[in-house]
Design an enzyme around this catalytic site. Structure first.
Site: not given
Ligand code: NAD
Ligand code: LMR
Length: 330
Positions: A8-10, A151, A179
């Site tokens: 999901g690097a992009a 968090d 979370h």
């Molecule tokens: P984003 O949409 O900017 O990026 C996600 C990336 O995943 C995109 O580049 C997309 O092309 C890629 N992707 C989708 N399906 C894929 C697959 N099958 N294989 C590989 N890559 C794939 O989203 P983001 O803002 O980077 O957030 C990503 C995730 O992280 C979300 O689910 C978000 O809720 C979560 N998140 C978690 C936390 C945490 O504290 N754990 C915090 C922030 C966001």
């Molecule tokens: C966060 O805590 O910022 C992430 O889990 C993204 C979200 O959906 O709030």
């Protein structure tokens, strides 16, 4: 030689997280994977004059296999983020399948790697990852982590603001549970240095801000996504701690969401949290990953006990949903 992978690097998190890994002296090789643009992000990062060799792959031509083969640490921020009005659980429908498929890749191509799950809902995607690894007979609970460090980062920042401290990094607040919303339980009673809110109103506002900090960013971004830069910082902080511990550095403790029955000290935590299998607590990290779960629950305040009850009931359903997830046609 350490090979790090970002799946999901992009994306919004993936790109800055990859930048931080490329900048780390602990990483020798960095492989990036996404369904779009990963080779472009890799080409861009590859011009930076640090030692890590960068490659980028798309799904075509066995891209996932090429990305994962030889990996020591795999960080997964793949999946869709929230828009205003959504809960993290609303992401389950799409992200469950994405995490499922990517972890199948881990099971096949780098079963001994550390796996760090960022994709939401973490409370359910980590149990999904565990089930996939179990099905392939390669589940090592010491190596699977739900990333909850944002968090903890938020708790330091928000407590420092209220306490009037200039440097938030000097304040540590254990945050336990899961979370999302009420499953996030900040233990203000155990902050170091000690911190006492002025009154119940100040305490409640602070706890609410830590529990719902994600919503603050989702609202501010007005439909364009959720926290990305602070998440990349927090995710890298955890990955770096793990790599340092793997290299032999002692005394590293980081909060993370782990499978309690498979980690030393986990059984004691389980007793304190109604028998839940997954829970975030401060975990001592070592060469094999999660060396010991510490149990901060014994010494919490009466108010924190109430927060814990709400957490346990919410988390139970989230975990169950992940364990029961069966990908269609799998
Ligand atoms: P984003 O949409 O900017 O990026 C996600 C990336 O995943 C995109 O580049 C997309 O092309 C890629 N992707 C989708 N399906 C894929 C697959 N099958 N294989 C590989 N890559 C794939 O989203 P983001 O803002 O980077 O957030 C990503 C995730 O992280 C979300 O689910 C978000 O809720 C979560 N998140 C978690 C936390 C945490 O504290 N754990 C915090 C922030 C966001
Ligand atoms: C966060 O805590 O910022 C992430 O889990 C993204 C979200 O959906 O709030």
């Amino acid at each position: 030689m350490v090979k790090a992978v970002v799946l999901g690097a992009a994306g919004g998190i993936g790109q800055p997280l990859s930048l931080l890994l490329k900048n780390s002296p602990l990483v020798d090789e960095l492989a990036l994977y996404d369904v779009v643009n990963a080779p472009g992000v890799a080409a861009d990062l590859s011009h930076i004059s640090t030692k890590a060799k960068v490659t980028g792959f798309l799904p075509a031509d066995d891209g996932l296999e090429k990305t994962l083969t030889g990996a020591d640490i795999v960080v997964i921020p793949a999946g869709i983020p929230r828009k205003p009005g959504m809960t993290r659980d609303d992401l389950f429908k799409i992200n469950a399948g994405i995490v499922h498929d990517l972890v199948e890749g881990v099971a096949k191509f780098c079963p001994k790697a550390f796996v760090l799950v960022i994709s939401n809902p973490v409370n359910s995607t980590v149990p999904i990852a565990a089930e996939v690894l179990k099905r392939h007979n390669v589940f090592d609970p010491k190596k699977l982590f739900g990333v909850t460090s944002l968090d903890v980062v938020r708790a330091s920042t928000f407590v420092a603001t209220v306490a009037g401290k200039a440097d938030p990094s000097q304040i540590t607040v254990p945050v336990v549970g899961g979370h999302s919303g009420e499953t996030i339980v900040p233990l203000l009673s155990q902050a170091t240095p000690a911190f006492s809110p002025k009154n119940d109103e100040e305490r409640d506002a602070l706890i609410k801000r830590i529990q719902f900090g994600g919503d603050e960013v989702v609202q501010a971004k007005q439909g364009t996504g959720s926290a990305t830069l602070s998440m990349a910082y927090a995710g890298f902080k955890f990955a770096e701690a793990l790599l340092k511990a793997a290299a032999g550095e002692k005394g590293i403790v980081e909060p993370t969401f782990v499978y309690l029955p498979g980690v030393e000290g986990g059984a004691e935590v389980q007793k304190a949290v109604g028998g839940l299998d997954f829970f975030a607590v401060p975990v001592e990290l070592g060469p094999e990953g999660a060396a010991k779960a510490t149990n901060p629950i014994g010494s919490i305040s009466e108010h924190e006990k109430k927060l814990l009850e709400a957490c346990i009931s919410g988390l139970k359903g989230n975990i169950q949903k992940g364990v029961e997830f069966k990908k269609e046609a799998s």
